[in-house]
Design an enzyme around this catalytic site. Structure first.
Site, PDB file in Angstrom:
ATOM      1  N   ARG A  43     -16.821  -1.513  40.313  1.00 12.81           N
ATOM      2  CA  ARG A  43     -17.914  -2.421  40.652  1.00 12.81           C
ATOM      3  C   ARG A  43     -18.703  -2.869  39.441  1.00 12.81           C
ATOM      4  NH1 ARG A  43     -19.686   1.225  45.801  1.00 12.81           N
ATOM      5  NH2 ARG A  43     -19.455   2.831  44.241  1.00 12.81           N
ATOM      6  N   LYS A 131      -9.507  14.486  46.660  1.00 12.70           N
ATOM      7  CA  LYS A 131     -10.367  15.161  47.616  1.00 12.70           C
ATOM      8  C   LYS A 131     -11.820  14.762  47.389  1.00 12.70           C
ATOM      9  CE  LYS A 131     -11.650  19.441  46.791  1.00 12.70           C
ATOM     10  NZ  LYS A 131     -12.131  20.539  45.942  1.00 12.70           N
ATOM     11  N   GLU A 199     -15.189  31.649  40.206  1.00 14.87           N
ATOM     12  CA  GLU A 199     -15.522  30.813  39.056  1.00 14.87           C
ATOM     13  C   GLU A 199     -16.772  31.360  38.388  1.00 14.87           C
ATOM     14  OE1 GLU A 199     -14.526  26.435  39.434  1.00 14.87           O
ATOM     15  OE2 GLU A 199     -15.061  26.953  41.479  1.00 14.87           O
ATOM     16  N   HIS A 223      -7.672  24.349  48.597  1.00 13.67           N
ATOM     17  CA  HIS A 223      -6.928  25.198  47.654  1.00 13.67           C
ATOM     18  C   HIS A 223      -6.544  26.558  48.263  1.00 13.67           C
ATOM     19  CE1 HIS A 223      -8.221  22.072  45.084  1.00 13.67           C
ATOM     20  NE2 HIS A 223      -9.339  22.609  44.645  1.00 13.67           N
ATOM     21  N   LYS A 309     -19.096  30.263  43.118  1.00  9.22           N
ATOM     22  CA  LYS A 309     -19.501  29.783  41.792  1.00  9.22           C
ATOM     23  C   LYS A 309     -20.418  30.841  41.187  1.00  9.22           C
ATOM     24  CE  LYS A 309     -18.143  25.293  42.174  1.00  9.22           C
ATOM     25  NZ  LYS A 309     -17.045  24.794  41.337  1.00  9.22           N
TER      26      LYS A 309
HETATM   27  C1  BG6 Z   1     -11.976  21.537  42.371  1.00  6.25           C
HETATM   28  C2  BG6 Z   1     -13.340  21.839  42.893  1.00  6.25           C
HETATM   29  O1  BG6 Z   1     -11.143  21.054  43.382  1.00  6.25           O
HETATM   30  O2  BG6 Z   1     -11.418  22.704  41.832  1.00  6.25           O
HETATM   31  C3  BG6 Z   1     -14.220  22.435  41.820  1.00  6.25           C
HETATM   32  O3  BG6 Z   1     -13.938  20.657  43.388  1.00  6.25           O
HETATM   33  C4  BG6 Z   1     -13.552  23.615  41.188  1.00  6.25           C
HETATM   34  O4  BG6 Z   1     -15.483  22.808  42.339  1.00  6.25           O
HETATM   35  C5  BG6 Z   1     -12.140  23.262  40.752  1.00  6.25           C
HETATM   36  O5  BG6 Z   1     -14.308  24.024  40.069  1.00  6.25           O
HETATM   37  C6  BG6 Z   1     -11.393  24.474  40.267  1.00  6.25           C
HETATM   38  O6  BG6 Z   1     -10.206  24.075  39.711  1.00  6.25           O
HETATM   39  P1  BG6 Z   1      -9.491  24.978  38.628  1.00  6.25           P
HETATM   40  O7  BG6 Z   1      -8.198  24.281  38.375  1.00  6.25           O
HETATM   41  O8  BG6 Z   1     -10.385  25.020  37.435  1.00  6.25           O
HETATM   42  O9  BG6 Z   1      -9.343  26.313  39.253  1.00  6.25           O
END
Ligand code: BG6
Length: 464
Positions: A43, A131, A199, A223, A309
């Site tokens: 845009r 996603k 994470e 995932h 997180k």
């Molecule tokens: C993403 C999420 O799909 O995957 C994130 O939106 C997340 O929040 C990420 O941090 C993790 O991916 P990876 O490959 O670092 O494990």
């Protein structure tokens, strides 16, 4: 010269494009000789030069930067797509990549159809959707229906980048190319399955997305459930994408919707102070849940999944705990049991380890835990490819192994929807300290649910 492939990226100046899409594409373009042109479509009225600079700076490489183009359009006005139509008209393969916020998907899809850019039944016109694929079951169904109006299923690529991780695909190799594991892979010998997707980072600058999403929608619905489907599905007829999808569908269909009383939600300390988070946000940044699969293979086996997180460290791992072997006595005393653990480490330190019992060297007969390990990185001299590199290379090749099908997405929403609904009317989630393993209630959930305790390899002697 007309390129062989045009990759039209909607949202090309966004965070995802800069961090993942463009650098991965740059590496791919450097590796393969395929002539790819990146077209940013958006845009904002950008000059082509400006976009070329952005591609170069994001790691897209000189070749991609030199040919990149920018098309200014209005998602809600199909007539504004005409210049794009003209630009790609003579290109053999055109891939549309929706890396925009989900509320724009509908307009873009309508415009692609109305402008004639989307051609169903043409395998050389493809659509890639990032996603979140829906916010709940109803919106996921609506998105799938709209995609199906514009494209055939073979032309649609729904991204779940976990599926494109080598170590996730290696689950198929581990299970179905070794006769050692499959005979024990069932309720007779497996006591519990624990999946951790942890994470260390908080949400960073992503409040705009995350505060509407939360841990269940961000990780569990996609995932974690895809990983669990690969771990628990029946052997597919072949390794071809369609058969693997069929097997995953059957596994997801046998999973019961999550019982909200068997789930724990948490929010990390300081989340409310993150930039862009609503001051009274009840959004979960942590979830632990018990899952059940009602089929012949898994009935009665407690399965636990947790993600969060701002936890202790970054680790994604599947831990499969086998039932104890009968303990023999020695000198009239029972030996201490050493449960066998099969550990699939998705990241980091990618690999597979087996924790077994062994005899402690010496004159006494005494058992100690010991480990056997496959270090996945040793299988290649090169660095493991980034998941997005695999995703893009698969889209370019027209393969589907790294992508979930429409029905898998909907089945996964069916599993998490009751939990999301129940949590909507609940108070504030339990606050857990940054750098911890999350709320203590998650330990009780596992202990009382028959899972023992959460473990990740490295915490147990002999597993690392
Ligand atoms: C993403 C999420 O799909 O995957 C994130 O939106 C997340 O929040 C990420 O941090 C993790 O991916 P990876 O490959 O670092 O494990």
């Amino acid at each position: 010269m007309q390129p062989a492939v045009d990759l039209v990226v909607f949202g090309a100046s966004g965070d995802l494009a800069r961090r993942k899409i463009l650098p991965s594409l740059g590496r791919l373009a450097a590796r393969d000789s395929q002539a790819i042109r990146v077209i940013g479509a958006g845009r904002s009225a950008k000059a082509t030069e400006e976009f070329r600079l952005l591609v170069g700076e994001a790691g897209g490489g000189e070749r991609l930067a030199a040919t990149a183009d920018w098309v200014h359009l209005d998602y809600a006005a199909p007539s504004s797509f005409a210049p794009l139509q003209e630009l790609v008209a003579a290109t053999p393969c055109v891939i549309f990549y929706l890396a925009t916020p989900p509320e724009t998907f509908s307009d873009i899809l309508l415009a692609l159809s109305a402008s004639g850019l989307a051609r169903s039944r043409d395998p050389m016109r493809r659509i890639v959707v990032e996603k979140p694929l829906g916010h709940d079951l109803a919106s996921a169904r609506a998105l799938n229906a709209q995609l199906a109006e514009a494209f055939d299923e073979e032309q649609i690529f729904r991204i779940d980048h976990y599926l494109a991780k080598d170590t996730v695909q290696n689950v198929l190799a581990l299970r179905f190319s070794n006769s050692l594991f499959e005979p024990v892979w069932n309720r007779t010998l497996v006591e519990t399955i624990l999946i951790t997707v942890a994470e260390e980072e908080g949400i960073g600058q992503r409040a705009g997305y995350y505060d509407h999403t939360g841990a269940v929608r961000d990780i569990i619905q996609n995932h974690a459930l895809q990983l669990l489907a690969l771990i628990t599905m029946e052997p597919p007829t072949t390794f071809d994408a369609e058969y693997v999808r069929r097997a995953k569908r059957a596994a997801l269909r046998a999973m019961l919707p999550i019982d909200p009383t068997m789930a724990v939600r948490g929010q990390y300390e300081g989340y409310l102070d993150e930039e862009g988070v609503a001051p009274d946000s009840r959004r979960e940044t942590y979830v632990a849940a018990r899952l059940q699969i009602e089929n012949w293979r898994w009935d009665g086996v407690p399965i636990f999944v947790r993600t969060g997180k701002a936890l202790t460290r970054r680790v994604t791992e599947v831990m499969i705990k086998l039932r104890d072997a009968p303990m023999l006595r020695i000198g009239g005393r029972r030996q201490r049991g050493i449960p066998t653990l099969i550990v699939i480490r998705i990241q980091p330190d990618e690999g597979i380890s087996l924790r077994i019992g062994a005899k402690r060297p010496g004159t006494k007969f005494e058992l100690v835990p010991a480990g056997m390990r496959l270090d996945y990185a040793r299988l290649t001299r090169a660095a493991l490819p980034d998941a997005y590199e695999n995703v893009l290379s698969e889209v370019l090749a027209g393969g589907h192994s790294a992508f979930p099908g429409a029905e898998e997405i909907e089945l996964s929403w069916e599993i998490v929807d009751p939990l999301l609904r129940a949590w909507e009317s609940e108070g504030h989630p339990e606050v857990y300290p940054r750098g911890s393993w999350g709320p203590h209630a998650a330990d009780d959930l596992v202990a009382t649910g028959g899972g023992g305790r959460w473990i990740v390899s490295g915490d147990e002697p002999g597993t690392s």
